[in-house]
Design an enzyme around this catalytic site. Structure first.
Site, PDB file in Angstrom:
ATOM      1  N   ASN A   1      -3.709  -1.717   3.667  1.00  0.00           N
ATOM      2  CA  ASN A   1      -4.408  -0.793   2.781  1.00  0.00           C
ATOM      3  C   ASN A   1      -5.836  -0.577   3.260  1.00  0.00           C
ATOM      4  O   ASN A   1      -6.378  -1.407   4.000  1.00  0.00           O
ATOM      5  CB  ASN A   1      -4.416  -1.360   1.353  1.00  0.00           C
ATOM      6  CG  ASN A   1      -3.063  -1.205   0.675  1.00  0.00           C
ATOM      7  OD1 ASN A   1      -2.437  -0.167   0.770  1.00  0.00           O
ATOM      8  ND2 ASN A   1      -2.608  -2.253   0.005  1.00  0.00           N
TER       9      ASN A   1
ATOM     10  N   CYS B   1       5.043   0.729   2.378  1.00  0.00           N
ATOM     11  CA  CYS B   1       4.647   0.044   1.145  1.00  0.00           C
ATOM     12  C   CYS B   1       5.917  -0.319   0.383  1.00  0.00           C
ATOM     13  O   CYS B   1       7.000   0.194   0.686  1.00  0.00           O
ATOM     14  CB  CYS B   1       3.746   0.964   0.316  1.00  0.00           C
ATOM     15  SG  CYS B   1       3.068   0.224  -1.188  1.00  0.00           S
ATOM     16  N   HIS B   2       5.806  -1.208  -0.614  1.00  0.00           N
ATOM     17  CA  HIS B   2       6.990  -1.593  -1.380  1.00  0.00           C
ATOM     18  C   HIS B   2       6.904  -1.192  -2.850  1.00  0.00           C
ATOM     19  O   HIS B   2       7.688  -1.641  -3.667  1.00  0.00           O
ATOM     20  CB  HIS B   2       7.232  -3.102  -1.265  1.00  0.00           C
ATOM     21  CG  HIS B   2       5.972  -3.924  -1.396  1.00  0.00           C
ATOM     22  ND1 HIS B   2       5.573  -4.802  -0.431  1.00  0.00           N
ATOM     23  CD2 HIS B   2       5.033  -3.954  -2.358  1.00  0.00           C
ATOM     24  CE1 HIS B   2       4.428  -5.364  -0.797  1.00  0.00           C
ATOM     25  NE2 HIS B   2       4.084  -4.869  -1.970  1.00  0.00           N
TER      26      HIS B   2
ATOM     27  N   HIS C   1       0.866   4.749  -3.762  1.00  0.00           N
ATOM     28  CA  HIS C   1       0.379   4.183  -5.018  1.00  0.00           C
ATOM     29  C   HIS C   1       0.265   5.219  -6.132  1.00  0.00           C
ATOM     30  O   HIS C   1      -0.155   4.884  -7.238  1.00  0.00           O
ATOM     31  CB  HIS C   1      -0.970   3.459  -4.840  1.00  0.00           C
ATOM     32  CG  HIS C   1      -0.852   2.185  -4.055  1.00  0.00           C
ATOM     33  ND1 HIS C   1      -1.934   1.404  -3.729  1.00  0.00           N
ATOM     34  CD2 HIS C   1       0.233   1.549  -3.529  1.00  0.00           C
ATOM     35  CE1 HIS C   1      -1.527   0.345  -3.033  1.00  0.00           C
ATOM     36  NE2 HIS C   1      -0.213   0.420  -2.902  1.00  0.00           N
TER      37      HIS C   1
ATOM     38  N   TYR D   1      -6.762   4.518 -10.621  1.00  0.00           N
ATOM     39  CA  TYR D   1      -6.670   5.801  -9.921  1.00  0.00           C
ATOM     40  C   TYR D   1      -6.914   6.977 -10.846  1.00  0.00           C
ATOM     41  O   TYR D   1      -6.974   8.127 -10.396  1.00  0.00           O
ATOM     42  CB  TYR D   1      -5.283   5.964  -9.281  1.00  0.00           C
ATOM     43  CG  TYR D   1      -4.860   4.820  -8.399  1.00  0.00           C
ATOM     44  CD1 TYR D   1      -5.782   4.168  -7.585  1.00  0.00           C
ATOM     45  CD2 TYR D   1      -3.548   4.392  -8.374  1.00  0.00           C
ATOM     46  CE1 TYR D   1      -5.398   3.105  -6.788  1.00  0.00           C
ATOM     47  CE2 TYR D   1      -3.150   3.333  -7.566  1.00  0.00           C
ATOM     48  CZ  TYR D   1      -4.084   2.693  -6.781  1.00  0.00           C
ATOM     49  OH  TYR D   1      -3.699   1.647  -5.991  1.00  0.00           O
TER      50      TYR D   1
END
Length: 488
Positions: free
Chosen positions: A149, A170-171, A201, A258
């Site tokens: 990241n 990413c997971h 994300h 975010y």
């Protein structure tokens, strides 16, 4: 098959071990070479000992080398995996601590927001060094798999400026799917078919089918609100589901930072988060968790080494994308996953230059994205706000333009909801000065930033945040682990 995989940042011991065992679950890969590299000789030797023990226990011909000479590790590599954390926990602590002085309360701070943007400034010059070495000494068509990241910024820089074939991994999508399957009563995620698309994300489950039956918003909301755990841990995420009509991949804590609506005031933060685990919104939660994990690993290392003597269990291969991508590219066994790549028309209502995360298929011809996806308008609007911040952040990191960096931070959704322009300008000066050792592109700007700080009239406060917890000691962690074992 015989080829070389280089892992940069291999001192991330637990994650490197997971990638290693995943890849060795592919029968054709037993003869490959793993070249580990890290800035920490200490961590390198710890992980090499663990991986050597795995190779020995499973009687494999796999070769494992370890060196602090990154260029040597990359020589002849067909695949390069990055899981670096530039600046380590020292710089990361400043990503959380300094914004708190200006009222910005982050749970993770590794993607956007003030912490994530500065994290990107530290990473991008290093990413470009990786790419230069790959172009010069790796295999001609080397593929770069970035796990580090801030995912979108790092991948953007590697593709646009590093000129290396790059995919970000990413997971979050897998974890979100596991939650959805659980609340809907599915036996496993195999019963769930989904299209999840957006940016890293901030990816959205825009189409859900359980055993072929479409799942709508109302049914999904009811299922989450009825769940005894998620109804408490994912309050903010469920609220976004109600308003947007689709579920987000990201955890309650991540998603909260975010958006401009949920962490703008201390009382709002405590209303929307859950303190049962760091990932649900705790102030500086991931910093605390990372610190505890490092301390725990250092102390309990002999146990980790002993556990490495067990045979590899192919049934426990994880859902991390890396091993499945390599298997598809090398064996032509098709793999479907969600990948971070340049948009180029994949998502119709996001900018073409953005790094998006969306479904794709992998075979020997490469990663082939499913194109023509259109996000719901609210999802697109939220993603675009972050993309604009990411674009400015990448350009600032490349150029060393501190004014552009300040504008990037100013346009961040949560920063803008909390701080004034004067506060943002001073905060960025303070962060650049504090992290100067990892920001070579801003060396020319540090003296002036330090001078401005000495005469600034902008007031700050020493604040731990709305929901801060102390780092637990090894003894506390042991006691908690023992209690959980006894209860379970």
């Amino acid at each position: 098959m015989s080829f070389k995989i280089a892992i940069i940042g291999a001192g991330s011991v637990g994650f490197t071990k997971k990638l290693f065992t995943d890849i060795l679950c592919v029968p054709e890969f037993k003869d490959i070479e793993f070249a580990l590299t890290d800035v920490s000789e200490h961590n390198l030797q710890m992980i090499k000992a663990i991986l050597d023990r795995i190779v020995e226990a499973n009687r494999l011909p796999t070769r494992v080398t370890a060196t602090t000479d990154r260029r040597k590790a990359l020589e002849g590599a067909r695949y390069v995996i990055s899981c670096v954390r530039v600046g380590g926990l020292e710089a990361y602590a400043d990503d959380i601590r300094i914004p708190l002085k200006y009222g910005i309360d982050q749970c993770v701070g590794d993607t956007i927001c003030a912490g994530g943007i500065l994290y990107g400034q530290r990473n991008i010059p290093v990413i470009l060094d990786f790419c230069k070495d790959m172009r010069e000494v790796a295999e001609t068509n080397v593929k770069f798999l970035n796990y580090a990241n801030p995912m979108a910024m790092n991948t953007w820089a590697a593709i646009e400026y590093g000129k290396v074939d790059t995919v970000g991994l990413c997971h979050g999508v897998q974890h979100g799917a596991e939650q959805i399957a659980e609340v809907l009563g599915a036996k496993s995620t195999q019963e769930l078919d989904y299209v999840c698309s957006g940016i890293n994300h901030q990816t959205w489950f825009i189409d859900l089918r359980l055993n072929g039956r479409p799942i709508g918003k109302d049914e999904l909301v009811a299922a989450f609100e009825a769940h005894p755990v998620y109804s408490r841990q994912e309050k903010l995420r469920i609220d976004v589901l109600k308003r947007f009509g689709v579920y987000s991949t990201e955890s309650n804590g991540h998603l909260s930072e975010y958006l401009p609506w949920y962490r703008k005031r201390p009382d709002e933060i405590t209303r929307w988060i859950d303190m049962s685990d760091w990932i649900h919104g705790e102030t500086g939660g991931y910093l605390r968790y990372s610190t505890e994990t490092r301390n725990w690993f250092e102390t309990e290392y002999p146990q980790f080494l002993e556990a490495a003597s067990k045979p590899i269990d192919q049934a426990k291969r994880s859902n991390e994308h890396a091993s499945h991508i390599l298997e598809a590219l090398e064996t032509n066994r098709v793999y479907r996953g969600h990948f971070n790549v340049k948009n180029n028309g994949v998502i119709t209502n996001l900018p073409q230059d953005a790094i998006i995360e969306s479904p794709g298929f992998v075979d020997r011809f490469g990663i082939n994205m499913a194109a023509g996806i259109t996000l719901p308008e609210a999802c697109a609007a939220t993603c675009i706000a972050s993309i604009n911040v990411q674009r400015m952040s990448v350009h600032a990191a490349i150029s060393g333009d501190i004014d552009l960096l300040k504008l990037a931070v100013l346009h961040d959704p949560l920063v803008g909801a909390v701080s004034t322009p004067e506060e943002v300008w001073q905060m960025v000066d303070e962060m650049v000065v504090a992290q100067a050792a990892w920001l070579p592109q801003y060396a020319h700007a540090v003296p002036a930033a330090r001078e401005r700080l000495s005469t600034s009239q902008v007031k700050t406060r020493e604040w731990a945040g709305a929901a801060r917890r102390s780092v637990r000691s090894i003894e506390e962690l042991r006691a908690e682990k023992a209690a959980l074992k006894q209860a379970g």
